[in-house]
Each structure stands twice: as structure tokens, then as C-alpha cells.
Design an enzyme around this catalytic site. Structure first.
Site, PDB file in Angstrom:
ATOM      1  CB  SER A  22      66.701  48.893  71.619  1.00 56.11           C
ATOM      2  OG  SER A  22      65.323  48.749  71.391  1.00 56.11           O
ATOM      3  CB  SER A 148      53.470  55.489  64.401  1.00 55.06           C
ATOM      4  OG  SER A 148      53.838  55.194  63.075  1.00 55.06           O
ATOM      5  CE1 TYR A 161      53.895  50.260  65.859  1.00 56.56           C
ATOM      6  CE2 TYR A 161      53.583  51.295  63.716  1.00 56.56           C
ATOM      7  CZ  TYR A 161      54.215  51.247  64.949  1.00 56.56           C
ATOM      8  OH  TYR A 161      55.167  52.188  65.267  1.00 56.56           O
TER       9      TYR A 161
HETATM   10  N1  LIG Z   1      61.426  53.141  64.204  1.00 57.98           N
HETATM   11  C1  LIG Z   1      60.409  53.626  63.521  1.00 57.98           C
HETATM   12  O1  LIG Z   1      60.454  53.700  62.277  1.00 57.98           O
HETATM   13  C2  LIG Z   1      59.183  54.098  64.255  1.00 57.98           C
HETATM   14  C3  LIG Z   1      58.232  54.825  63.533  1.00 57.98           C
HETATM   15  C4  LIG Z   1      57.101  55.271  64.183  1.00 57.98           C
HETATM   16  C5  LIG Z   1      56.921  55.009  65.523  1.00 57.98           C
HETATM   17  N2  LIG Z   1      57.849  54.294  66.213  1.00 57.98           N
HETATM   18  C6  LIG Z   1      57.604  54.021  67.635  1.00 57.98           C
HETATM   19  O2  LIG Z   1      58.745  54.338  68.392  1.00 57.98           O
HETATM   20  C7  LIG Z   1      58.705  53.586  69.616  1.00 57.98           C
HETATM   21  C8  LIG Z   1      60.094  53.024  69.893  1.00 57.98           C
HETATM   22  O3  LIG Z   1      60.411  52.056  68.899  1.00 57.98           O
HETATM   23  P1  LIG Z   1      61.857  51.916  68.216  1.00 57.98           P
HETATM   24  O4  LIG Z   1      61.703  52.299  66.813  1.00 57.98           O
HETATM   25  O5  LIG Z   1      62.876  52.533  69.048  1.00 57.98           O
HETATM   26  O6  LIG Z   1      61.989  50.307  68.206  1.00 57.98           O
HETATM   27  P2  LIG Z   1      62.817  49.274  69.136  1.00 57.98           P
HETATM   28  O7  LIG Z   1      64.261  49.555  69.014  1.00 57.98           O
HETATM   29  O8  LIG Z   1      62.312  47.925  68.776  1.00 57.98           O
HETATM   30  O9  LIG Z   1      62.378  49.666  70.598  1.00 57.98           O
HETATM   31  C9  LIG Z   1      61.180  49.225  71.186  1.00 57.98           C
HETATM   32  C10 LIG Z   1      61.314  49.347  72.673  1.00 57.98           C
HETATM   33  O10 LIG Z   1      60.066  48.930  73.280  1.00 57.98           O
HETATM   34  C11 LIG Z   1      60.362  48.037  74.334  1.00 57.98           C
HETATM   35  N3  LIG Z   1      59.256  47.078  74.525  1.00 57.98           N
HETATM   36  C12 LIG Z   1      58.746  46.217  73.613  1.00 57.98           C
HETATM   37  N4  LIG Z   1      57.804  45.449  74.183  1.00 57.98           N
HETATM   38  C13 LIG Z   1      57.712  45.843  75.486  1.00 57.98           C
HETATM   39  C14 LIG Z   1      56.952  45.418  76.599  1.00 57.98           C
HETATM   40  N5  LIG Z   1      56.064  44.412  76.507  1.00 57.98           N
HETATM   41  N6  LIG Z   1      57.132  46.033  77.790  1.00 57.98           N
HETATM   42  C15 LIG Z   1      58.038  47.037  77.909  1.00 57.98           C
HETATM   43  N7  LIG Z   1      58.799  47.472  76.907  1.00 57.98           N
HETATM   44  C16 LIG Z   1      58.639  46.885  75.699  1.00 57.98           C
HETATM   45  C17 LIG Z   1      61.650  47.327  73.904  1.00 57.98           C
HETATM   46  O11 LIG Z   1      62.379  46.858  75.030  1.00 57.98           O
HETATM   47  P3  LIG Z   1      62.387  45.351  75.582  1.00 57.98           P
HETATM   48  O12 LIG Z   1      62.393  44.436  74.410  1.00 57.98           O
HETATM   49  O13 LIG Z   1      63.650  45.317  76.395  1.00 57.98           O
HETATM   50  O14 LIG Z   1      61.163  45.248  76.436  1.00 57.98           O
HETATM   51  C18 LIG Z   1      62.412  48.471  73.244  1.00 57.98           C
HETATM   52  O15 LIG Z   1      63.137  49.197  74.223  1.00 57.98           O
HETATM   53  C19 LIG Z   1      57.618  52.522  69.422  1.00 57.98           C
HETATM   54  O16 LIG Z   1      56.456  52.904  70.140  1.00 57.98           O
HETATM   55  C20 LIG Z   1      57.336  52.565  67.933  1.00 57.98           C
HETATM   56  O17 LIG Z   1      56.017  52.185  67.622  1.00 57.98           O
HETATM   57  C21 LIG Z   1      58.987  53.832  65.604  1.00 57.98           C
END
Ligand SMILES: NC(=O)c1ccc[n+]([C@@H]2O[C@H](COP(=O)([O-])OP(=O)(O)OC[C@H]3O[C@@H](n4cnc5c(N)ncnc54)[C@H](OP(=O)(O)O)[C@@H]3O)[C@@H](O)[C@H]2O)c1
Length: 271
Positions: A22, A148, A161
């Protein structure tokens, strides 16, 4: 300018992405697929990985699925061996999988704090350690970590976090220094808000799923826009990459004046 010269282009690389089911990881999978890269997609939900593979516009024969749970650190060496076995090589590991938090620091259960650290920090470190011998032996490799802005600053409701992302910053900054002699590059990506399910999936003080869209995320750039901005920067293998909205300024304000950032954050409504 990145750290090393004469590196493979991303389009010619085997790129392993965690958190590919995702959000940011999914968007990157589509872009890398269009570029013609060979892909390994990982996350826990294999059904969602199948969906992402189906939606990839490149050759489906160049997309392999490798479901894994980052919190199951004992399984990750075997996963790295499986990843290498697909094409006999992995060139790039993008550590993107992670979970966020919505809880007051004073109230968060220690078991929940450990769970977040287990996924975001220990899982990422263990997976990286699992692939490093392959990179070192080939004198070539690229480790990317999606940290982040919260890896640089702290706000309400995100103590663990932020701790996990600060820990990643420290660990991977040190790794970068150790990897120069092995021609392995390390990039820390610091996104601001990106419109994904990260807050929806974040955990509360007692470990329940928060289940609400983040206010910052709902108004932010899409994961597709984020990925399109990110990939050309990855090609340059810069040590750190910042992509986001005005919230990115908080990183520079903190460097110039931590007191000023504290004063600003005290007056800012954080959700
Ligand atoms: N969106 C923002 O505003 C933002 C800002 C700063 C940093 N980030 C970082 O960007 C990265 C991606 O996040 P996103 O925003 O794309 O959110 P997201 O849509 O919730 O994606 C998170 C991903 O991590 C996977 N995941 C979660 N727990 C896991 C586990 N135990 N083992 C393996 N995979 C796991 C999920 O897949 P499954 O549930 O299928 O395992 C999902 O594919 C994260 O590291 C987040 O901290 C996001």
C-alpha cells in the site's frame, strides 16, 4: 552528488521494496515496474501484494512477491536468501515498511512501544543485515530507508514512532560510514505528509488500530506524486532526501533554533 560512481541505473536493477502492499511502497512498485526494473515486493498481506503485481504496467515476469513480517526478525535471513535466489542478485533494498502511532507518551503501553520498535527499527535493521553480506561480497549495493521528518523532530502523539525513526537515522548514518569502503550506498528518505493509510493503520496507547485518516495526510501529496519526486533523487544516491510540504521546514528551523521550533510546535494544533 552521491557517494559512489559507476553504479547500476535503477531501471537495470533488482529492487526489493518492503511495505509494497500500500501507500508509498505500492506507488514506487508501479514506477519501478514502468521503468523496467526487476522487482521483489514484500509486506505481510500477500493478497494485497498480488493486487499490486496485477496493477504493475511492466512485464509481470519481472515482479516477484515475497511476503514477510518485519517483526519476525528471525525469519529475515531466510527471506534475503529467497530474494537473492529469484534472479541471483539484489541491487537495491528499499526499507519502506512501517507503522505509526497515535498515543500520549505517558500512556502508551510498553508492549506497544516495543511492537512499534520491533517493526520500524529492529525489522528494518535485521533485513538490512541479512542483505549486506551479498552487497559487500559484490562490492555493490544500495540501501534506502524511508524514515520521516519525525526522524528529525518530535511532536505530540508520536513519541515511539519518532523514537523508531530517530533510531533509524542514527543506525543508517553509521552504516553509511562503514559501507564506503564496500561501495555500498545508504540513503535516508525523510517524507513530510503523504496521503496514505499510515495514520489509519497507526496504533493507540493500548495497541488498537487508530482507524482515522490523519489530518496532515488527508491534505498532502499523493503517494504517486511522492514516488515520482523520489525516484530521480534515488538515482543520485544522495545521503538524505527530504520531500513534503511546508512541514519539511521544521527540520531546518530545529537546526537553526531548537527553541524557536519548540515555541512554534507548542502553538500548533497537532492531530
Ligand atoms: N504517509 C506519510 O505521511 C509518511 C510520512 C513520513 C514517513 N512515512 C513512512 O513511509 C513508509 C510507508 O508508509 P505509508 O505512508 O505508505 O503507509 P501505509 O500505506 O500504511 O504502508 C505501510 C506499509 O508497511 C507494511 N507493514 C506494516 N507492518 C509491517 C510488518 N510488520 N511487516 C512487513 N510490512 C509491514 C504494510 O503492509 P502490510 O500491512 O501488508 O504488512 C504497508 O505496505 C513508512 O515507513 C512510514 O513511516 C510515511
Amino acid at each position: 552528488m552521491g557517494q559512489q560512481s559507476g553504479r547500476k541505473r535503477l531501471a537495470d536493477s533488482v529492487v526489493w521494496i518492503t511495505g509494497a502492499s500500500s501507500g508509498i511502497g505500492e506507488a514506487m512498485a508501479y514506477d519501478f515496474s514502468r521503468m523496467g526494473a526487476r522487482l521483489i515486493l514484500s509486506a505481510r498481506r500477500s493478497g494485497e501484494l498480488e493486487r499490486v503485481k496485477k496493477n504493475c504496467e511492466g512485464d509481470p515476469g519481472r515482479v516477484q512477491l515475497l511476503p514477510l513480517d518485519l517483526s519476525d526478525t528471525g525469519s529475515l535471513r531466510q527471506k534475503a536468501a529467497e530474494a537473492i535466489a529469484f534472479w541471483g542478485e539484489v541491487d537495491v533494498l528499499i526499507n519502506n515498511g512501517g507503522i505509526s502511532q497515535r498515543a500520549l507518551a505517558a500512556e502508551a503501553d510498553l508492549s506497544v512501544i516495543r511492537r512499534i520498535m520491533e517493526v520500524n527499527f529492529f525489522g528494518t535493521v535485521a533485513l538490512t543485515q541479512a542483505i549486506l553480506p551479498h552487497f559487500i561480497a559484490r562490492k555493490s549495493g544500495y540501501v534506502v530507508v524511508v524514515s520521516s521528518v519525525m526522524g528529525k523532530i518530535g511532536t505530540k502523539f508520536r513519541s515511539t514512532y519518532a523514537a523508531s525513526k530517530h533510531a533509524l537515522q542514527g543506525w543508517f548514518d553509521c552504516l553509511r560510514q562503514e559501507m564506503y569502503e564496500h561501495q555500498v550506498d545508504v540513503t535516508l528518505v525523510c517524507p513530510g505528509f503523504v496521503k496514505t493509510s499510515i495514520t489509519l493503520n497507526s496504533v493507540t496507547a493500548d495497541g488498537k488500530t487508530y482507524g482515522q485518516m490523519g489530518e496532515g495526510q488527508s491534505k498532502a501529496m499523493s503517494a504517486e506524486t511522492f514516488s515520482r519526486k523520489l525516484i530521480p533523487k534515488l538515482e543520485k544516491r544522495k545521503p538524505e532526501i527530504f520531500i513534503g510540504g511546508p512541514e519539511i521546514a521544521a527540520v531546518w528551523v530545529k537546526r537553526l533554533s531548537p527553541g524557536l521550533l519548540n515555541a512554534i510546535l507548542r502553538r500548533t494544533k497537532v492531530t
